[in-house]
Design a protein around this motif. Structure first.
Motif, PDB file in Angstrom:
ATOM      1  N   ASN A 172      -6.947  -2.719  -2.048  1.00 35.64           N
ATOM      2  CA  ASN A 172      -7.775  -3.011  -0.872  1.00 35.64           C
ATOM      3  C   ASN A 172      -7.064  -2.679   0.435  1.00 35.64           C
ATOM      4  O   ASN A 172      -7.706  -2.366   1.430  1.00 35.64           O
ATOM      5  N   VAL A 173      -5.731  -2.726   0.406  1.00 31.22           N
ATOM      6  CA  VAL A 173      -4.991  -2.333   1.608  1.00 31.22           C
ATOM      7  C   VAL A 173      -5.181  -0.832   1.857  1.00 31.22           C
ATOM      8  O   VAL A 173      -5.190  -0.369   2.992  1.00 31.22           O
ATOM      9  N   MET A 174      -5.342  -0.086   0.758  1.00 34.35           N
ATOM     10  CA  MET A 174      -5.556   1.355   0.875  1.00 34.35           C
ATOM     11  C   MET A 174      -7.004   1.660   1.259  1.00 34.35           C
ATOM     12  O   MET A 174      -7.278   2.623   1.972  1.00 34.35           O
ATOM     13  N   PRO A 176      -2.485   3.746   2.244  1.00 29.51           N
ATOM     14  CA  PRO A 176      -3.342   3.739   3.435  1.00 29.51           C
ATOM     15  C   PRO A 176      -3.185   5.026   4.237  1.00 29.51           C
ATOM     16  O   PRO A 176      -4.171   5.550   4.781  1.00 29.51           O
ATOM     17  N   GLY A 184       0.821  -1.215   0.000  1.00 25.29           N
ATOM     18  CA  GLY A 184       0.000   0.000   0.000  1.00 25.29           C
ATOM     19  C   GLY A 184       0.852   1.260   0.000  1.00 25.29           C
ATOM     20  O   GLY A 184       0.440   2.291  -0.499  1.00 25.29           O
ATOM     21  N   GLU A 236      -2.640  -3.720  -4.348  1.00 23.00           N
ATOM     22  CA  GLU A 236      -2.544  -2.914  -3.134  1.00 23.00           C
ATOM     23  C   GLU A 236      -3.813  -2.142  -2.800  1.00 23.00           C
ATOM     24  O   GLU A 236      -3.940  -1.601  -1.703  1.00 23.00           O
ATOM     25  N   GLY A 240      -5.351  -8.829  -0.197  1.00 26.34           N
ATOM     26  CA  GLY A 240      -5.332  -7.400   0.120  1.00 26.34           C
ATOM     27  C   GLY A 240      -6.397  -7.042   1.146  1.00 26.34           C
ATOM     28  O   GLY A 240      -6.158  -6.228   2.054  1.00 26.34           O
ATOM     29  N   ALA A 295      -9.525  -0.604   2.622  1.00 29.31           N
ATOM     30  CA  ALA A 295     -10.205  -1.272   3.743  1.00 29.31           C
ATOM     31  C   ALA A 295     -10.172  -0.453   5.039  1.00 29.31           C
ATOM     32  O   ALA A 295     -11.209  -0.305   5.691  1.00 29.31           O
ATOM     33  N   PRO A 296      -9.008   0.097   5.436  1.00 24.65           N
ATOM     34  CA  PRO A 296      -9.024   0.850   6.699  1.00 24.65           C
ATOM     35  C   PRO A 296     -10.004   2.022   6.656  1.00 24.65           C
ATOM     36  O   PRO A 296     -10.740   2.264   7.631  1.00 24.65           O
ATOM     37  N   GLY A 349      -5.791  -5.444   4.704  1.00 21.77           N
ATOM     38  CA  GLY A 349      -6.447  -4.178   5.045  1.00 21.77           C
ATOM     39  C   GLY A 349      -7.275  -4.297   6.321  1.00 21.77           C
ATOM     40  O   GLY A 349      -7.316  -3.378   7.141  1.00 21.77           O
ATOM     41  N   SER A 387      -4.886  -4.059   9.186  1.00 18.90           N
ATOM     42  CA  SER A 387      -4.475  -2.673   9.506  1.00 18.90           C
ATOM     43  C   SER A 387      -5.617  -1.898  10.134  1.00 18.90           C
ATOM     44  O   SER A 387      -5.402  -1.029  10.965  1.00 18.90           O
TER      45      SER A 387
END
Ligand code: FES
Ligand code: FES
Lengths: 808, 160
Positions: free
Chosen positions: A763-765, A369, A365, A761, A699, A767-768, A703, A706
């Motif tokens: 979903n890592v960005m 994120p 990410g 990447e 991902g 999801a949070p 996410g 995190s």
């Protein structure tokens, strides 16, 4: 012409799986590429900030089975400090000598006949420290810091780098805006936790002064020159090798490079090849992590919800040394700072601040994120403030479909996209409207919430973005940096065997499989006719500074290089066939491994042509070289160096996604349960939908980690409190939502030859942000920091109640 | 009860993947290190050495166990099966095929340990799959493909 059945775009199962499932993968800990390897263990600092008064290694040297003991002073004598990406005078070495600056920083290295003995000997080393005050704050101190709390002499208030950028008239617009909202957000320090830790084998050859270093390093290979500089050698003397199998990285293993240099020197000093495999505690303390970030967001809006100006003040905690490629976390998303929205007036202030924590680097990410958590939260906060539905708020500010290609205020070129359509698809898939009516429902102590996040996903990083940390004048004095190149080589052996060699150093993404698909299509052969070699070796592979796997660059750059190399091979074969047949090459094509002239099969097969190149080179037509071994370096031309007015197209292509989360929170226990997770991506053409799906599931898990669980927690003295996987909680299957809905809405890009954009990447960005938005919705309280552990949820509710109480 | 000093050698007789071994080992040598370093069976992986990640799972007397939590010497007279042995079992091809078809493998570092749990827990219910898989950390796949693969195998069994 016969139409070919193509492999690209199909959910082909992976060639890698066969060996991995049988345990026949070859990971760093498994290999012993040279004879006579001995084993290293590292003594690490128990303090976050202390002067080293003395180190006594006598006892350790006498222990049976010990070959050598080396202190930081002995090792660093052999080295230059690593070059860093800022002008501040930071002397970063792979091991501490006069002072330690984070818990877990290497202090001495033991080499012994096995790891057990090496670890025994660590206990014999006696180090005396004078402790110093730890500096743990990210926000730079207002006044002058006490000199003893400075991490590095001459670096005022521990600020390694700071820059301000204004695009449009942000200050002015903020003054005039009908509504101005301000909030402070905190994104936590978390890390990647691949299940395989770092591993290094270093072999120094004294007669040639050559270093050969095997490690699970996966790029960027810009760091090859950083390492050679530290080792005080010409770059051709440093040979870096990575094995075919890397047990996950998600970015963190790019920071194995200081350990590669460390073991290189140790091998030189102890005069034998040395192997070091990191243990889990070492990994949590001393590898790398994401930056923790404080972001002060100020948003100017019209009453109708149109964003007129956006100001971001970002403080990144880069840890004890600003290690290359930092401060890249601040700049990776510089072009796409405004996300999916049409905002022309933007102001950014960036601060990279050093603290007594482990240095930071790439984590899946990377910068995304940290950006999207505040940005997407702010959209919801503004919506609530103005009484607009959060989805509508996004619709009103999205870049319109007819605006593509769209250049952002800070210089990114979004070539393609249809954000409205992706959003509508996600709303439908997630049954958003249906859930929205349920939202006000409660059942006992459960509250329900719904959250959305919209993310522009950059892929294929521009090698030039990091230089934004320098002013335009400083940049003028340097060589310009740009591009997102990748390399690949396709060769055919004397009997027609096809091989492809990559520079992408995969860590589980399945590049071998996709490379096979691409080459099999280009040469019209069955997939199993193609062998893919992913071992990296800087002495024999085609590579360049941007080689490696990071920034989701395989789909955007790597695939183009593979296709390019395969097409070179194809073209060479066709030209040769044309010459042999005495006909015009434009009438020829490959089909099922044979040369065809229109609908007529010729006498030349690919195998026979390759054979004639190898066995009968004297008979080659003029202009055709003997041998068939073609390399393609592929780059995207619009990925250029930063402009004099500080604008940059920071990535090659930009995908898009919408995540929608429905969750339940128990206000008595603080427990959050994700009931339903929907994600819709625009990643252009999918090279292999099965692998794309795997990247997305992975991902989302990352996410969710995190958002809800993960943080490297340090106390005020800089002690790490989360050194094991008991304390640092990585999601297990129980934390994964049962209802996951995936879909795609593709707008292929014309920038990459296969139309693909990266997608690993996003979903890592997202999801949070989506999860925090859903929790805010459930509780009616604005979430401003992560992770959302039960304790955080509790504190949120209680501080809110206190505020309410004082208000009434 | 075995009494040896930590760096003294003691004799270990055990069976691994159907072969008998007799070795002199230090009492403190972990089973996982014995398997990997002494026997060269590198399919068993080390992710934490603390019993959390499950990457080191092997079968001890047919039961899945963490090989980082046992001393090699405590395996005296026992039968160990590692992934190298499991991949010869008749159930293995179906598991491998399901994991691949469902894309339950990315980097593959966690995979051999997961196979050890899957292969021995054939008759589990759908709910039990999650309980058993919760003993394995996988950072790549989000577990979705692994769960689906296991469900496929169950469905096939029940179909029969
Ligand atoms: S290495 Fe044994 S459980 Fe992690
Ligand atoms: S596949 Fe990488 S950890 Fe499971």
């Amino acid at each position: 012409m016969t139409s070919e059945k193509t492999w690209i775009g199909r959910p082909v199962t992976r060639i890698e799986d066969g060996r991995l499932i049988r345990g026949e993968g070859r990971f760093m800990a498994d290999i012993n590429p040279v004879p006579g390897i001995r084993h290293a263990a590292i003594l690490r600092s128990p303090y976050a900030h202390a002067a080293i008064r003395s180190i006594n290694i006598q006892e350790a040297l006498l222990r049976n089975g010990v070959l050598g003991v080396f202190t930081g002073e002995m090792i660093n004598r052999e080295l230059n400090p690593f070059p860093v990406g800022v002008s501040a005078p930071v002397n970063y070495y792979p091991i501490a000598h006069s002072k330690v600056r984070y818990v877990g920083e290497p202090v001495a290295v033991v080499v012994a006949e096995n790891r057990y003995v090496a670890e025994d000997a660590l206990r014999d080393i006696v180090v005396h420290y004078d402790t110093l005050p730890s500096s743990m704050d990210i926000e730079p101190a207002k006044g002058q810091l006490d000199p003893s709390a400075l991490l590095h002499e001459d670096i005022l208030n521990n600020v390694a780098s700071s820059r301000r950028f204004e695009y449009g008239r942000c200050e002015k617009e903020l003054k005039q805006a009908e509504v101005v909202l301000t909030n402070r957000f905190r994104y936590p320090r978390n890390t990647a936790v691949p299940i395989e830790t770092y591993g290094v084998i270093a072999n120094y050859e004294s007669h040639s002064d050559y270093y050969t270093i095997w490690s699970n390093f996966h790029g960027p290979f810009t760091l090859h020159s950083v390492m050679a500089h530290a080792l005080k050698i010409d770059t051709h003397k440093l040979r870096l090798c990575s094995p075919s199998d890397i047990g996950g990285s998600f970015g963190v293993k790019s920071a194995v490079y200081p350990y590669a240099v460390l073991m290189g020197v140790v091998s030189k000093l102890v005069r034998c090849p040395v192997k070091w495999v990191e243990d889990r505690l070492e990994h949590m303390q001393g590898s790398s992590s994401a930056t923790q970030r404080i972001t002060d967001v100020t948003m100017g809006l019209s009453c109708g919800g149109k964003i007129t100006a956006l100001k971001l003040v970002q403080y990144d905690d880069v840890g004890a040394y600003i290690r290359a490629p930092e401060p890249a976390t601040l700049y990776r998303t510089h072009g796409n700072l405004t996300g999916a929205y049409d905002i022309r007036n933007v102001l950014v202030e960036n601060y990279a601040v050093m603290t007594n924590r482990v240095p930071t680097g790439l984590i899946r990410g990377f910068g995304g994120p940290q950006l999207y958590f505040p940005l997407e939260r702010m959209i919801d906060i503004a919506a609530r403030h103005l009484g607009i539905d959060p989805v509508d708020m996004r619709r009103r500010n999205f870049i319109r479909i007819d605006a593509f290609p769209y250049t952002t205020a800070s210089g990114a070129v979004y070539d393609s996209g249809n954000y409205q359509a992706v959003l509508e698809q996600a709303l439908e898939k997630s049954e958003y409207n249906h859930f929205r009516h349920q939202r006000s429902e409660t059942s006992g102590s459960l509250r329900y919430g719904l959250g959305v996040a919209a993310v522009v996903e950059p892929s294929g990083s521009n090698m030039g973005y990091v230089s934004l940390a320098f002013t335009p004048t400083e940049r003028m004095a340097q060589w310009p940096k740009s591009g997102a190149a990748a390399a690949a080589t396709v060769a055919i052996d004397p009997l027609g065997g096809i091989s492809v060699r990559l520079d992408s150093v995969p860590e589980g993404q399945g590049h071998e499989t996709v490379a096979r698909q691409i080459v099999a299509d280009a040469l019209t052969v069955p997939m199993d006719a193609v062998r893919v070699i992913v071992e990296m070796d800087t002495a024999t592979s085609a590579w360049t500074v941007s080689s490696g796997s990071y920034s989701s660059r395989f789909a955007s750059a790597g695939s183009g290089a593979i296709l390019g190399a395969a097409q070179k091979v194809r073209d060479k074969l066709l030209v040769l066939a044309a010459a042999k047949l005495g006909i015009d090459v434009s009438t020829l094509h490959l089909h099922q491994g044979w040369v065809w002239q229109d609908k007529q099969k010729t006498v030349w097969s690919l195998r026979r042509l390759a054979g004639s190149i190898h066995w009968n080179p004297a008979d080659m037509p003029k202009g055709i070289e003997a041998g068939i071994h073609e390399t393609c370096y592929f780059t995207l031309p619009q990925v250029s160096a930063p402009s004099v007015d500080d604008r940059i197209n920071s990535s090659a292509v930009y995908g898009f996604l919408i995540d929608i989360v429905k969750l339940a929170v128990d206000i008595e226990t603080g427990q959050i349960r994700i009931l339903d997770y929907t994600t819709v991506h625009d990643a252009g053409t999918l090279l292999n939908p099965l692998l794309a799906q795997g990247q997305i599931y992975g991902g989302i898990a990352f996410g969710i980690g995190s958002a809800l669980y993960e943080e490297l927690v340090y106390d005020n003295n800089g002690q790490l409190l989360t050194g094991s996987l008991m304390d640092y909680f990585v999601p297990t299957i129980s934390e994964m939502p049962k209802h996951l809905k995936l879909s795609h809405h593709s707008t292929p890009t014309e920038l990459t030859p296969l139309g693909a954009k990266g997608l690993g990447e996003g979903n890592v960005m997202a999801a949070p942000a989506a999860i925090a938005n859903a929790l805010s919705d459930a509780l009616g309280i604005e979430v401003l920091h992560l992770p959302l552990t039960p304790q955080t949820v509790f504190e949120l509710m209680h501080s809110h109640q206190r505020k309410e109480a004082t208000r009434t | 009860m075995l009494k040896v000093k930590h760096d003294e050698l003691a004799t270990l007789n055990m069976a691994v993947n159907g072969h008998y071994y007799r070795r002199a080992v230090e009492s403190r040598l972990l089973l996982v290190d014995f398997l990997r370093d002494e026997l060269g069976l590198t399919g068993t992986h080390v992710g934490c050495e603390q019993g959390i990640c499950g990457a080191c799972t092997v079968l001890i007397e047919g039961v899945p166990a963490r090989s980082c939590l046992h001393f090699a010497l405590s395996m005296k007279g026992k039968e160990i099966t590692t992934i190298e042995g499991l991949s010869e079992w008749p159930q293995f091809p179906a598991i491998a095929e399901a994991l691949s078809r469902r894309h339950g493998v990315q980097c593959g570092f966690c995979t051999p340990g997961i196979v050890a749990s899957m292969i021995t827990e054939e008759g589990v219910s759908e709910e039990e799959i999650d309980v058993l898989l919760a003993g394995h950390l996988c950072r790549c796949t989000g577990y979705v493909g692994i769960r689906q693969a296991w469900q496929d195998i169950l469905a096939k069994k029940e179909g029969k």
